[in-house]
Design a protein around this motif. Structure first.
Motif, short mmCIF file in Angstrom:
data_model
loop_
_atom_site.label_atom_id
_atom_site.label_comp_id
_atom_site.label_asym_id
_atom_site.label_seq_id
_atom_site.Cartn_x
_atom_site.Cartn_y
_atom_site.Cartn_z
N TYR A 151 0.84 -1.20 0.00
CA TYR A 151 0.00 0.00 0.00
C TYR A 151 0.87 1.25 0.00
O TYR A 151 1.94 1.26 0.61
CB TYR A 151 -0.91 0.01 1.23
CG TYR A 151 -1.93 -1.11 1.20
CD1 TYR A 151 -3.15 -0.93 0.54
CD2 TYR A 151 -1.66 -2.34 1.79
CE1 TYR A 151 -4.07 -1.96 0.48
CE2 TYR A 151 -2.58 -3.38 1.73
CZ TYR A 151 -3.79 -3.18 1.08
OH TYR A 151 -4.71 -4.21 1.02
N CYS A 152 0.41 2.26 -0.69
CA CYS A 152 1.14 3.53 -0.74
C CYS A 152 1.14 4.16 0.66
O CYS A 152 0.07 4.31 1.27
CB CYS A 152 0.47 4.47 -1.73
SG CYS A 152 1.06 6.16 -1.65
N PRO A 153 2.30 4.51 1.20
CA PRO A 153 2.33 5.10 2.56
C PRO A 153 1.73 6.51 2.59
O PRO A 153 1.44 7.02 3.66
CB PRO A 153 3.83 5.12 2.90
CG PRO A 153 4.53 5.11 1.59
CD PRO A 153 3.64 4.38 0.62
N HIS A 154 1.57 7.12 1.42
CA HIS A 154 1.06 8.51 1.39
C HIS A 154 -0.47 8.55 1.32
O HIS A 154 -1.11 9.29 2.05
CB HIS A 154 1.66 9.26 0.20
CG HIS A 154 3.15 9.14 0.12
ND1 HIS A 154 3.99 9.75 1.03
CD2 HIS A 154 3.95 8.45 -0.73
CE1 HIS A 154 5.25 9.44 0.72
NE2 HIS A 154 5.25 8.65 -0.34
N CYS A 155 -1.03 7.73 0.44
CA CYS A 155 -2.49 7.80 0.28
C CYS A 155 -3.17 6.47 0.61
O CYS A 155 -4.40 6.36 0.47
CB CYS A 155 -2.85 8.25 -1.15
SG CYS A 155 -2.42 7.05 -2.41
N ILE A 156 -2.39 5.48 1.06
CA ILE A 156 -2.91 4.18 1.53
C ILE A 156 -3.65 3.43 0.40
O ILE A 156 -4.44 2.54 0.66
CB ILE A 156 -3.80 4.33 2.82
CG1 ILE A 156 -3.30 5.42 3.75
CG2 ILE A 156 -3.88 3.02 3.59
CD1 ILE A 156 -1.96 5.16 4.41
N TYR A 213 5.38 1.74 -6.49
CA TYR A 213 4.94 2.92 -7.23
C TYR A 213 3.43 3.05 -7.07
O TYR A 213 2.69 2.07 -7.22
CB TYR A 213 5.31 2.79 -8.70
CG TYR A 213 4.82 3.97 -9.51
CD1 TYR A 213 5.42 5.22 -9.36
CD2 TYR A 213 3.73 3.85 -10.40
CE1 TYR A 213 4.95 6.32 -10.07
CE2 TYR A 213 3.28 4.94 -11.12
CZ TYR A 213 3.88 6.17 -10.95
OH TYR A 213 3.42 7.26 -11.65
N CYS A 214 3.00 4.26 -6.72
CA CYS A 214 1.58 4.50 -6.54
C CYS A 214 1.05 5.27 -7.74
O CYS A 214 1.51 6.37 -8.03
CB CYS A 214 1.35 5.28 -5.24
SG CYS A 214 -0.35 5.82 -5.05
N LYS A 215 0.08 4.66 -8.42
CA LYS A 215 -0.51 5.34 -9.58
C LYS A 215 -1.38 6.50 -9.14
O LYS A 215 -1.58 7.46 -9.87
CB LYS A 215 -1.34 4.34 -10.39
CG LYS A 215 -0.48 3.40 -11.22
CD LYS A 215 -1.35 2.46 -12.01
CE LYS A 215 -0.47 1.48 -12.77
NZ LYS A 215 -1.09 0.15 -12.90
N GLY A 216 -1.95 6.35 -7.95
CA GLY A 216 -2.85 7.39 -7.44
C GLY A 216 -2.14 8.73 -7.26
O GLY A 216 -2.53 9.74 -7.81
N CYS A 217 -1.03 8.71 -6.47
CA CYS A 217 -0.35 10.00 -6.23
C CYS A 217 0.96 10.09 -7.00
O CYS A 217 1.72 11.03 -6.81
CB CYS A 217 -0.16 10.24 -4.72
SG CYS A 217 0.80 8.99 -3.88
N LYS A 218 1.19 9.11 -7.88
CA LYS A 218 2.35 9.13 -8.78
C LYS A 218 3.67 9.31 -8.01
O LYS A 218 4.50 10.15 -8.34
CB LYS A 218 2.22 10.24 -9.83
CG LYS A 218 1.01 10.04 -10.75
CD LYS A 218 1.10 10.92 -11.96
CE LYS A 218 0.06 10.64 -13.02
NZ LYS A 218 -1.16 9.92 -12.65
ZN ZN Z 1 -0.27 7.15 -3.20
#
Ligand code: ZN
Length: 403
Positions: free
Chosen positions: A41-46, A80-85
């Motif tokens: 999971y992305c640590p920034h936006c989960i 890599y998070c596609k949501g917050c790039k």
């Molecule tokens: Zn993210």
């Protein structure tokens, strides 16, 4: 090489699976890979993220019995998070990004460094002194609580010479608790300004008194940053100044004295400066003979003796009256060193009388000096003031827990 299942309990890294443990008398290697059943999971936006890259990294860990060198090889992931790039990295818990050791090993080193000189760590662990110092500093910086600046009422500021050269550092401690609040290079204005800049105006407003040495740049800084705090000159410094004046009188009388009179003055320096109740009988006799022979030295001595009364006053108003009389008396002697001292006392009377109200002494600073000497001896040195500051603060803090 052998592997033992129960050793696995020692390497419980949530989210990582032990692939292999190899143990030889010289080294143990633990290989971990990421548990593939777990999503990342992305640590920034989960949000659920994808794996961009996998690399093998290593970190040293705590010794296992006689095996001193324990290495953890683990799969580190770049996500890599596609949501917050954004890219991010994932490590096993207890191993920080780019760290060459597990946090529990660094905690262990930090715990050892509290009780043994840092240059002895390589005797027990396969790391260098500089690595031990770096880890100790890192854990202390994370772990030690910040100084309590909210309840400061009295501060003591002092300069301390460091190393062998003419280098100085400025020290600020809590005058009531002895807690060290600030260490900075130099003894200039900026060395103390950086302390006040750390404080909020509310914290500064609670400071009622600041104990400092009589000379130096600190007075102006305190006036500027904490105008409501009363400045208190260090009592022992004032007494030291008076003793210097008395000694100057003795020396000038020595120069003027005939050969016969010189024998009364000879060897009396310490008798004159010491407290009368600390003198042995024969020393009192020597002094009495000197006073008989030299009226000026006698007068200087009486003045010195009388000055001690100042510190016994409880009310500043009465102390002030006493000081007026004393100054007048000193001026009447026409003994240059004493007249100069008296004028200085007159000029600094507010800062001297502030002692009567606040009773700020440098005893807490003396304790600090002993601490600092011990810490510097333990091979920490003066070069890294930030580390020195942490090591001093550590003395008063509970031990770093073992992870
Ligand atoms: Zn993210």
């Amino acid at each position: 090489m052998s592997s033992h299942p129960s050793l696995r309990n020692l390497f419980d890294f949530s989210g990582w699976v032990i692939q292999q443990i190899q143990v030889s008398p010289a080294i143990a290697v633990v290989k971990l890979y990421r548990d593939k059943r777990r999503s990342i999971y992305c640590p920034h936006c989960i949000r659920k993220a994808s794996i961009n890259k996998k690399t093998m990294q290593s970190a040293f860990d705590l010794p296992i019995g006689p095996v001193n060198l324990v290495q953890i090889l683990y799969e580190s992931l770049q996500g890599y998070c596609k949501g917050c790039k954004r890219y991010f990295s994932i490590h096993p818990p207890g191993i920080d990004s780019y760290a060459h050791a597990t946090r529990r090993l660094m905690h262990y080193v930090c715990r050892l460094c509290r009780f043994m000189p840092v240059d002895k760590i390589p005797v027990f662990l396969p790391i260098s002194t500089s690595t031990a110092r770096r880890w100790d500093k890192r854990i202390l910086a994370q772990y030690l609580p910040d100084p309590d600046l909210d309840n400061l009422r009295i501060i003591l500021v002092d300069e301390k010479s460091i190393g062998s050269g003419h280098q100085y550092m400025t020290v600020v401690i809590n005058g009531e608790t002895g807690e060290v609040l600030h260490l900075a290079e130099g003894k200039k204005k900026a060395s103390l300004e950086s302390f006040f800049q750390k404080l909020t105006s509310k914290q500064i407003s609670k400071i009622t008194a600041a104990g400092i040495d009589r000379d130096g740049a600190y007075k102006a800084v305190i006036r500027e940053y904490a105008p409501d705090a009363q400045i208190v000159f260090d009592k022992f410094h004032i007494v030291g100044n008076l003793n210097t004046a008395i000694d100057e009188v003795r020396r000038s009388e020595w120069r003027k004295a005939s050969k016969e009179d010189k024998r009364f003055i000879k060897g009396q320096r310490y008798n004159l400066l010491r407290n009368a109740h600390n003198l042995k009988d024969y020393q009192c006799d020597e002094l009495a003979a000197l006073f008989e022979a030299n009226e000026k030295i006698f007068e200087a001595y009486l003045l010195k003796d009388a000055f001690a009364t100042l510190w016994t006053y409880v009310r500043p108003k009465w102390a002030s009256k006493f000081l007026d009389n004393w100054i007048e008396w000193a001026k009447e002697t026409e003994l240059d060193p004493l007249v100069r001292f008296a004028k200085g006392v007159d000029r600094d009377r507010n800062e001297i009388l502030a002692w009567i109200k606040h009773r700020v002494t440098s005893a807490k600073l003396e304790a600090f000096n002993a601490t600092i000497a011990r810490i510097v001896r333990r091979a920490c040195g003066y070069r890294d003031l930030d580390y020195l500051y942490l090591k001093i603060r550590q003395q008063a803090a509970p031990p770093v827990p073992q992870l």
